[in-house]
Design a protein around this motif. Structure first.
Motif, short mmCIF file in Angstrom:
data_model
loop_
_atom_site.label_atom_id
_atom_site.label_comp_id
_atom_site.label_asym_id
_atom_site.label_seq_id
_atom_site.Cartn_x
_atom_site.Cartn_y
_atom_site.Cartn_z
N TYR A 11 0.87 -1.17 0.00
CA TYR A 11 0.00 0.00 0.00
C TYR A 11 0.91 1.22 0.00
O TYR A 11 1.73 1.40 0.89
N SER A 36 -0.71 -0.88 -4.57
CA SER A 36 -2.06 -0.36 -4.35
C SER A 36 -1.88 0.92 -3.54
O SER A 36 -0.82 1.20 -3.01
N ARG A 38 -3.35 5.19 -2.99
CA ARG A 38 -4.11 6.32 -3.51
C ARG A 38 -3.15 7.35 -4.09
O ARG A 38 -2.26 7.85 -3.40
N ASP A 59 -9.14 1.40 3.29
CA ASP A 59 -8.21 0.59 2.48
C ASP A 59 -7.35 -0.29 3.38
O ASP A 59 -7.19 -1.49 3.12
#
Length: 187
Positions: A11, A36, A38, A59
């Motif tokens: 992430y 992954s 944002r 998330d």
């Protein structure tokens, strides 16, 4: 996602205006990781800060809640992570924060000022022992970073029992060779 699948997935929260598939995200992909997170541009960047934090929190809870999960956050992305973490139990995975924004800052010349939303919240929670700190968090910040003041970062890290490394001579953008070696060791 099962715990074994989490091993090759990271992430990632880039700095303000950053994408997932360039810079550090590209380096992670080159090492065989699925990235992954944002991107801090476009639709996500247009959201209210509280909504951004809530999305990051969801998330992490929904897809990265295993002890072998990994989070890497840079600059403003680290600020988002730290605020999301403030709203959830201590994160169980491994966290790497690079040049984290930890509140407002002013450049020595007094000409550049940045005051992010909730600028004093992290320090207030940490100093009152109310911040749910992840157990495995490591910070790297440049000694000459005016956006991520190494003194303030080290103070916050001490309150939260985070490992902090101050990179001598580096500014807000850490040296690429340093970061590559760090990633090879940390991953």
């Amino acid at each position: 996602m099962s715990a074994p699948e989490a091993k090759r997935k990271i992430y990632y929260l880039p700095g303000y205006g950053g994408a997932l598939n360039s810079g550090l995200g590209e380096e992670l992909e080159n090492r065989g990781f699925s990235v992954s997170g944002r991107a801090t541009v476009g639709e996500f960047a247009a959201l209210d800060f509280a909504d951004q934090i809530e999305i990051v929190r969801q998330d992490l809870n929904n897809e990265f809640s295993f002890t072998d999960s990994k989070v890497i956050a840079n600059s403003f992305g680290a600020y988002l992570f730290l605020h999301a973490q403030a709203q959830m139990p201590p994160y169980v995975g491994k966290v790497l924060l690079l040049s984290p924004i930890v509140g407002d800052f002013v450049k020595d010349d007094g000409l550049r000022i940045f005051s992010p939303p909730r600028a004093g919240k992290l320090q207030n929670l940490a100093s009152s022992c109310r911040y749910p700190a992840p157990a495995n968090c490591e910070i790297h910040v440049g000694s000459e970073d005016w956006q991520s003041d190494p003194v303030r970062v080290a103070e916050l890290a001490k309150l939260l029992n985070f490992v902090v490394h101050i990179v001598d001579g580096d500014g807000h953008m850490l040296d690429k060779t340093y970061v590559n070696i760090l990633l090879d060791n940390w991953l």
